[in-house]
Design an enzyme around this catalytic site. Structure first.
Site, PDB file in Angstrom:
ATOM      1  N   ASP A  10      40.661  53.529  44.322  1.00  0.00           N
ATOM      2  CA  ASP A  10      39.566  53.220  45.246  1.00  0.00           C
ATOM      3  C   ASP A  10      39.800  51.926  46.013  1.00  0.00           C
ATOM      4  O   ASP A  10      40.719  51.169  45.712  1.00  0.00           O
ATOM      5  CB  ASP A  10      38.235  53.161  44.473  1.00  0.00           C
TER       6      ASP A  10
ATOM      7  N   GLU B 270      29.940  57.075  41.547  1.00  0.00           N
ATOM      8  CA  GLU B 270      28.701  56.588  40.954  1.00  0.00           C
ATOM      9  C   GLU B 270      27.874  57.757  40.406  1.00  0.00           C
ATOM     10  O   GLU B 270      28.077  58.910  40.811  1.00  0.00           O
ATOM     11  CB  GLU B 270      27.878  55.862  42.027  1.00  0.00           C
TER      12      GLU B 270
ATOM     13  N   ASN C 250      27.779  51.805  34.304  1.00  0.00           N
ATOM     14  CA  ASN C 250      26.909  52.983  34.519  1.00  0.00           C
ATOM     15  C   ASN C 250      27.686  54.298  34.366  1.00  0.00           C
ATOM     16  O   ASN C 250      27.172  55.361  34.697  1.00  0.00           O
ATOM     17  CB  ASN C 250      26.235  52.915  35.893  1.00  0.00           C
TER      18      ASN C 250
ATOM     19  N   HIS D 248      30.622  54.999  35.883  1.00  0.00           N
ATOM     20  CA  HIS D 248      31.453  55.410  37.016  1.00  0.00           C
ATOM     21  C   HIS D 248      32.932  55.334  36.680  1.00  0.00           C
ATOM     22  O   HIS D 248      33.367  54.523  35.873  1.00  0.00           O
ATOM     23  CB  HIS D 248      31.093  54.670  38.308  1.00  0.00           C
TER      24      HIS D 248
HETATM   25  C1  GLP Z   1      35.156  48.683  39.468  1.00  0.00           C
HETATM   26  C2  GLP Z   1      36.248  49.721  39.757  1.00  0.00           C
HETATM   27  C3  GLP Z   1      36.398  50.682  38.610  1.00  0.00           C
HETATM   28  C4  GLP Z   1      36.477  49.914  37.312  1.00  0.00           C
HETATM   29  C5  GLP Z   1      35.189  49.181  37.090  1.00  0.00           C
HETATM   30  C6  GLP Z   1      35.115  48.456  35.757  1.00  0.00           C
HETATM   31  O1  GLP Z   1      33.894  49.106  39.840  1.00  0.00           O
HETATM   32  N1  GLP Z   1      35.992  50.468  40.944  1.00  0.00           N
HETATM   33  O2  GLP Z   1      37.565  51.475  38.816  1.00  0.00           O
HETATM   34  O3  GLP Z   1      36.719  50.791  36.242  1.00  0.00           O
HETATM   35  O4  GLP Z   1      35.087  48.235  38.143  1.00  0.00           O
HETATM   36  O5  GLP Z   1      35.667  47.185  35.881  1.00  0.00           O
HETATM   37  P1  GLP Z   1      35.895  46.197  34.687  1.00  0.00           P
HETATM   38  O6  GLP Z   1      37.157  46.644  34.014  1.00  0.00           O
HETATM   39  O7  GLP Z   1      36.054  44.877  35.360  1.00  0.00           O
HETATM   40  O8  GLP Z   1      34.707  46.268  33.801  1.00  0.00           O
END
Ligand code: GLP
Length: 228
Positions: free
Chosen positions: A53, A129, A122, A124
């Site tokens: 993404d 989402e 959440n 995702h």
């Molecule tokens: C972002 C990314 C996700 C990732 C998520 C969790 O929103 N788009 O791909 O999994 O963060 O991030 P973290 O590992 O910092 O909790």
């Protein structure tokens, strides 16, 4: 442990296609891969990569863009050919073009061999989402306020967090041959339990992974504390 799963994939298939993720969780994994490369244990010379993404409106030179993150944490430190590293284009308004080109590029590369995933608080994956239907293809998504808030820790203020992103769809992710899900910290414990043992629903996007035939989950003690 998670870095070893990726390193094994690269060692067994030097021209493999890696699906990569951003976020705080995989930073240590990328550092370990860089160490493996520097120790001469693996080479990325023939690897192709596709990231999940990107924020809409951030060019790859923006320090909070996911292209920048990948260069900074992995690509600049290993022998990967940058021309074979792909991150969805966050610029411009042509969502359909970005989506079509990204899906086609993944197909032409032969599909993703292993897709690394973090998980949002959440549920995702990528930036898919919670919603009413699983999105199939790469698409533009409006970020929830909770995601913007969670990710604001990396920006100077929440006002700077983009409202939209482009992400692989759930269908794109599910076509990867293997999935590697990583999660750490107590804040992920409940969502990891729901994703792995709760009902499969687009309200918890990661729950779809229960239908994937080859998923490895690597969690630390805190994130795994609600699992049997
Ligand atoms: C972002 C990314 C996700 C990732 C998520 C969790 O929103 N788009 O791909 O999994 O963060 O991030 P973290 O590992 O910092 O909790």
């Amino acid at each position: 442990m998670a870095a070893d799963v990726i390193a094994t994939c690269v060692a067994e298939k030097p021209n493999c296609v890696l699906g990569l993720a951003t976020g705080t969780t995989p930073i240590g994994l990328y550092a370990d891969l860089v160490s493996d490369y520097k120790a001469g244990k693996i080479s990325f010379a023939n690897v192709t990569s596709f990231n999940l993404d990107e924020y809409v409106g951030l060019a790859g030179t923006h320090p909070q863009s996911y292209r920048y993150f990948m260069n900074d944490n992995l690509f600049d430190h290993v022998d990967i050919d940058k021309a074979r590293t792909h991150v969805p284009d966050g610029t411009g308004d042509d969502d359909q073009r970005v989506s079509d080109e990204y899906e086609a590029a993944i197909r032409e590369a032969g599909g993703v061999d292993i897709q690394l995933l973090g998980i949002g608080p959440n549920g995702h994956i990528g930036f898919n989402e919670p919603c009413d239907e699983f999105p199939v293809r790469t698409h533009r998504v409006e970020l929830t306020e909770s995601t913007r808030k969670a990710n604001s820790r990396l920006f100077d203020s929440i006002d700077e967090v983009p409202h939209f992103a482009r992400t692989m769809g759930i269908g794109t992710i599910m076509r990867a041959r293997k999935i590697l899900l990583v999660a750490s910290g107590a804040g992920k414990a409940e969502i990891v339990r729901k994703a792995l043992y709760g009902p499969v629903t687009p309200r918890v996007p990661a729950s779809i992974l229960q239908f994937h035939p080859d998923v490895t989950v690597v969690v630390d003690a805190e994130a795994g504390s609600r699992l049997d």
